[in-house]
Write a protein that holds these residues in place. Structure first.
Motif, mmCIF file in Angstrom:
data_model
loop_
_atom_site.group_PDB
_atom_site.id
_atom_site.type_symbol
_atom_site.label_atom_id
_atom_site.label_comp_id
_atom_site.label_asym_id
_atom_site.label_seq_id
_atom_site.Cartn_x
_atom_site.Cartn_y
_atom_site.Cartn_z
ATOM 1 N N ASN A 165 16.824 -9.641 2.301
ATOM 2 C CA ASN A 165 15.922 -8.721 2.877
ATOM 3 C C ASN A 165 15.271 -7.816 1.961
ATOM 4 O OD1 ASN A 165 14.339 -7.640 4.783
ATOM 5 N ND2 ASN A 165 16.109 -6.454 5.675
ATOM 6 N N TRP A 166 13.872 -7.496 2.061
ATOM 7 C CA TRP A 166 13.327 -6.587 1.062
ATOM 8 C C TRP A 166 13.969 -4.925 1.128
ATOM 9 C CZ3 TRP A 166 9.806 -8.493 -2.464
ATOM 10 C CH2 TRP A 166 9.445 -9.631 -2.067
ATOM 11 N N ARG A 167 14.129 -4.592 0.015
ATOM 12 C CA ARG A 167 14.557 -3.049 0.004
ATOM 13 C C ARG A 167 13.538 -2.153 -0.933
ATOM 14 N NH1 ARG A 167 20.849 -3.277 -1.708
ATOM 15 N NH2 ARG A 167 20.405 -1.009 -1.364
ATOM 16 N N LEU A 168 13.691 -1.064 -0.711
ATOM 17 C CA LEU A 168 12.735 0.135 -1.339
ATOM 18 C C LEU A 168 13.318 0.123 -2.689
ATOM 19 C CD1 LEU A 168 10.454 2.199 -0.776
ATOM 20 C CD2 LEU A 168 12.073 3.709 -0.358
ATOM 21 N N ILE A 169 12.349 0.381 -3.609
ATOM 22 C CA ILE A 169 12.446 0.423 -5.117
ATOM 23 C C ILE A 169 12.417 2.288 -5.258
ATOM 24 C CG2 ILE A 169 11.726 0.251 -7.444
ATOM 25 C CD1 ILE A 169 10.674 -2.233 -6.776
ATOM 26 N N LYS A 170 13.433 2.880 -5.658
ATOM 27 C CA LYS A 170 13.254 4.317 -5.883
ATOM 28 C C LYS A 170 12.403 4.625 -7.265
ATOM 29 C CE LYS A 170 16.301 4.902 -2.612
ATOM 30 N NZ LYS A 170 16.012 5.784 -1.391
ATOM 31 N N GLY A 171 12.032 5.718 -7.241
ATOM 32 C CA GLY A 171 11.567 6.516 -8.594
ATOM 33 C C GLY A 171 9.955 6.025 -8.767
ATOM 34 N N LEU A 172 9.142 5.699 -7.775
ATOM 35 C CA LEU A 172 7.734 5.202 -7.901
ATOM 36 C C LEU A 172 7.007 5.783 -7.002
ATOM 37 C CD1 LEU A 172 8.412 1.380 -8.803
ATOM 38 C CD2 LEU A 172 8.168 3.317 -10.378
ATOM 39 N N SER A 173 7.342 6.722 -6.373
ATOM 40 C CA SER A 173 6.308 7.445 -5.499
ATOM 41 C C SER A 173 5.075 7.958 -6.098
ATOM 42 C CB SER A 173 7.141 8.624 -4.838
ATOM 43 O OG SER A 173 7.719 9.607 -5.677
ATOM 44 N N PRO B 53 0.791 -1.267 -0.065
ATOM 45 C CA PRO B 53 0.100 0.132 -0.139
ATOM 46 C C PRO B 53 0.749 1.474 -0.014
ATOM 47 C CG PRO B 53 -0.982 -1.658 1.641
ATOM 48 C CD PRO B 53 0.512 -2.280 1.050
ATOM 49 N N ASN B 54 2.037 1.248 0.580
ATOM 50 C CA ASN B 54 2.650 2.379 0.700
ATOM 51 C C ASN B 54 4.137 2.479 0.141
ATOM 52 O OD1 ASN B 54 0.793 3.772 2.201
ATOM 53 N ND2 ASN B 54 1.277 2.464 3.845
ATOM 54 N N SER B 55 4.690 1.370 -0.696
ATOM 55 C CA SER B 55 5.882 1.068 -1.106
ATOM 56 C C SER B 55 5.719 -0.001 -2.028
ATOM 57 C CB SER B 55 6.624 0.978 -0.086
ATOM 58 O OG SER B 55 6.496 -0.293 0.725
ATOM 59 N N PHE B 56 6.924 0.134 -3.125
ATOM 60 C CA PHE B 56 7.484 -0.975 -3.975
ATOM 61 C C PHE B 56 8.770 -1.494 -3.658
ATOM 62 C CE2 PHE B 56 4.084 1.430 -6.463
ATOM 63 C CZ PHE B 56 3.819 0.330 -7.292
ATOM 64 N N LEU B 57 8.872 -2.773 -3.199
ATOM 65 C CA LEU B 57 10.042 -3.348 -2.669
ATOM 66 C C LEU B 57 10.601 -4.339 -3.591
ATOM 67 C CD1 LEU B 57 8.878 -3.912 1.081
ATOM 68 C CD2 LEU B 57 10.050 -1.998 -0.102
ATOM 69 N N TRP B 58 11.961 -4.722 -3.623
ATOM 70 C CA TRP B 58 12.435 -5.620 -4.437
ATOM 71 C C TRP B 58 13.425 -6.568 -3.445
ATOM 72 C CZ3 TRP B 58 18.104 -6.411 -5.352
ATOM 73 C CH2 TRP B 58 18.665 -5.265 -4.451
ATOM 74 N N PHE B 59 13.487 -7.883 -3.527
ATOM 75 C CA PHE B 59 14.173 -8.768 -2.313
ATOM 76 C C PHE B 59 15.471 -8.982 -2.915
ATOM 77 C CE2 PHE B 59 15.039 -12.925 -0.636
ATOM 78 C CZ PHE B 59 14.547 -12.719 0.749
ATOM 79 N N HIS C 86 1.214 6.302 -5.118
ATOM 80 C CA HIS C 86 0.215 7.306 -4.513
ATOM 81 C C HIS C 86 -1.168 6.938 -5.049
ATOM 82 C CE1 HIS C 86 -1.957 10.813 -2.863
ATOM 83 N NE2 HIS C 86 -2.496 11.037 -3.972
ATOM 84 N N SER C 87 -0.872 6.632 -6.605
ATOM 85 C CA SER C 87 -1.845 6.151 -7.379
ATOM 86 C C SER C 87 -2.816 5.001 -7.156
ATOM 87 C CB SER C 87 -1.685 6.388 -8.854
ATOM 88 O OG SER C 87 -1.083 7.693 -9.205
ATOM 89 N N CYS C 88 -1.978 4.092 -7.109
ATOM 90 C CA CYS C 88 -2.487 2.638 -6.994
ATOM 91 C C CYS C 88 -2.378 1.874 -5.503
ATOM 92 C CB CYS C 88 -1.993 1.471 -7.905
ATOM 93 S SG CYS C 88 -0.194 1.356 -7.841
ATOM 94 N N ARG C 89 -2.079 2.741 -4.463
ATOM 95 C CA ARG C 89 -1.808 2.434 -2.922
ATOM 96 C C ARG C 89 -3.098 1.457 -2.472
ATOM 97 N NH1 ARG C 89 -1.435 7.816 0.283
ATOM 98 N NH2 ARG C 89 -3.291 8.694 -0.322
ATOM 99 N N SER C 90 -4.228 1.904 -3.262
ATOM 100 C CA SER C 90 -5.608 1.202 -2.808
ATOM 101 C C SER C 90 -6.143 0.688 -4.112
ATOM 102 C CB SER C 90 -6.512 2.011 -2.000
ATOM 103 O OG SER C 90 -7.122 3.305 -2.838
ATOM 104 N N GLY C 91 -6.950 -0.703 -3.974
ATOM 105 C CA GLY C 91 -7.570 -1.031 -5.323
ATOM 106 C C GLY C 91 -6.401 -1.974 -6.203
ATOM 107 N N LEU C 92 -5.300 -2.443 -5.754
ATOM 108 C CA LEU C 92 -4.515 -3.049 -6.426
ATOM 109 C C LEU C 92 -4.966 -4.456 -6.783
ATOM 110 C CD1 LEU C 92 -1.631 -3.440 -7.515
ATOM 111 C CD2 LEU C 92 -0.979 -4.469 -5.612
ATOM 112 N N ILE C 93 -5.368 -4.796 -7.948
ATOM 113 C CA ILE C 93 -5.971 -6.250 -8.525
ATOM 114 C C ILE C 93 -4.749 -7.228 -8.702
ATOM 115 C CG2 ILE C 93 -7.312 -7.212 -10.173
ATOM 116 C CD1 ILE C 93 -8.285 -4.125 -10.693
#
Length: 391
Positions: free
Chosen positions: A300-308, A288-294, A312-319
């Protein structure tokens, strides 16, 4: 080169109409060369090198183009030239239709983009219903074993048919029929056998699941799951986790099957706020609040840059999140009028993301394109998606 052939083909419609009667010619020169003047085999050679996204436009150029585009000969030509493409299909249950409907993702070719869209570097994509001029063939669920590829129809009415072809051949042939007719079944390969489940009435307990052995060319029924472990609606997908089949449904329950012990059990539903997908042997997680890669090095999971902005657009309603042609494809929905408490319709949105790992070890994501692909009633249901490679 692709744009050249597409524009040449489109110009054939103009040259075939001729000039206005009011414009008299002083001489009678030979007509300009046209793609339509070529033999069919050469036209097929050209069409097989053009992305299929151009075909709806090209099919209205002439009857010759239309006939060749829907012919099996074009599939043979694309197979020969190795120009097959990946296609993303989704199945939706709409409230005004008794049966589920299949759609395919159509991406507008760059050559047809207007200047404004080119400046914004956007591609207009949309979900179009199958069958149509955009996708004339019935979607197939495809699995492979060694040098053979097996396929199951994803449509109604239910069918017992299973197709097979060699990976080096484009022509499908009939394989041994399933023991029961199925509509939109799911299939998974394990231990060089094909496990098929669902797609039939919930009461068909003896044949709700079955397994095909390519060596003996025979079908055998799976152990009968108890009534609470069978689904009357379409199964969403099968996941293999630690040697067990996790059958993901569109109901409030999931099931798990142990092929070694041949036993069924209830499975916990996966977390709705964590959709994971593997792209190029790297796992990605959409939350909901982030995109991560393993990161396999530090486990461990790490944050993906550049997708903020996309987050914000698809943090809810992801199908859905799927691997599509080496990139990550996201599908989500949102109300058409978010400020209203009750909204009759929803937008289904789609985005394609590419990834780049930099020298400092960080992974950056890039949104290749993102837009609304379909408007549906708010009461619709997403049932399943599939990505297949076809001619």
């Amino acid at each position: 080169m692709v744009t050249f052939w597409a524009e040449t083909a489109a110009s054939a419609a103009t040259t075939s109409k001729g000039e206005p009667p009011s414009k008299k010619r002083k001489t009678n020169p030979s007509p300009p060369p046209s793609l339509l003047s070529l033999p069919d085999v050469l036209i097929l050679n050209c069409l097989s090198r053009i992305p299929k996204s151009y075909y709806p436009k090209l099919s209205i150029v002439s009857k010759t183009f239309r006939d060749l585009i829907i012919s099996i000969d074009l599939n043979h030509a694309r197979f020969h030239h190795k120009t097959q493409e990946h296609f993303f299909h989704v199945c939706l249950k709409l409230p005004d239709r008794p049966l589920p409907s299949w759609y395919t993702l159509w991406i507008k070719p760059q050559g047809f983009d207007d200047k404004e869209e080119e400046k914004k570097k956007k591609k207009k994509s949309t979900l179009v219903q199958v069958p149509s001029s955009y996708a004339s063939q019935t979607p197939l669920l495809v699995v492979g074993i060694d040098s053979d590829v097996y396929a199951f129809k994803q449509c109604y009415p239910p069918s017992r048919v299973m197709f097979v072809r060699n990976k080096e051949c484009v022509i499908w042939r009939n394989a041994p029929d399933m023991t029961v007719a199925r509509a939109n079944p799911v299939a998974y390969v394990f231990d060089r056998k094909i496990y098929v489940m669902g797609g039939c009435a919930e009461t068909e307990s003896a044949n709700w699941g079955e397994v095909f052995d390519p060596k003996t060319q025979t079908w055998e029924p799976l152990p009968v799951p108890s009534p609470e472990l069978r689904f009357s609606s379409m199964i969403r997908k099968i996941e293999m986790i630690q040697g067990k089949f996790y059958v993901r449904s569109n109901d409030s329950k999931d099931s798990v099957y142990d092929p070694i012990r041949e036993k069924w059990n209830v499975a916990a539903k996966p977390q709705l706020n964590d959709s994971r997908c593997s792209v190029g042997n790297v796992w990605y997680s959409c939350r909901p609040n982030s995109f991560l890669w393993f990161d396999n090095e530090i486990k461990n999971w790490r944050l993906i840059k550049g997708l903020s902005s996309l987050n914000h657009s698809c943090r809810s309603g992801l199908i859905e999140t799927v691997c599509y042609d080496g990139n990550l494809l996201l599908l989500w929905d949102k109300p058409t009028k978010p400020r209203r408490r009750v909204c009759e319709d929803k937008y289904i949105c789609c985005a394609l993301i590419s990834f780049n790992k930099r020298k400092n070890g960080q992974v950056w994501g890039k949104v290749e394109w993102s837009n609304v692909v379909l408007t549906v009633p708010s009461s619709y249901r997403f049932l399943r998606s599939t990505v297949i490679r076809t001619g």
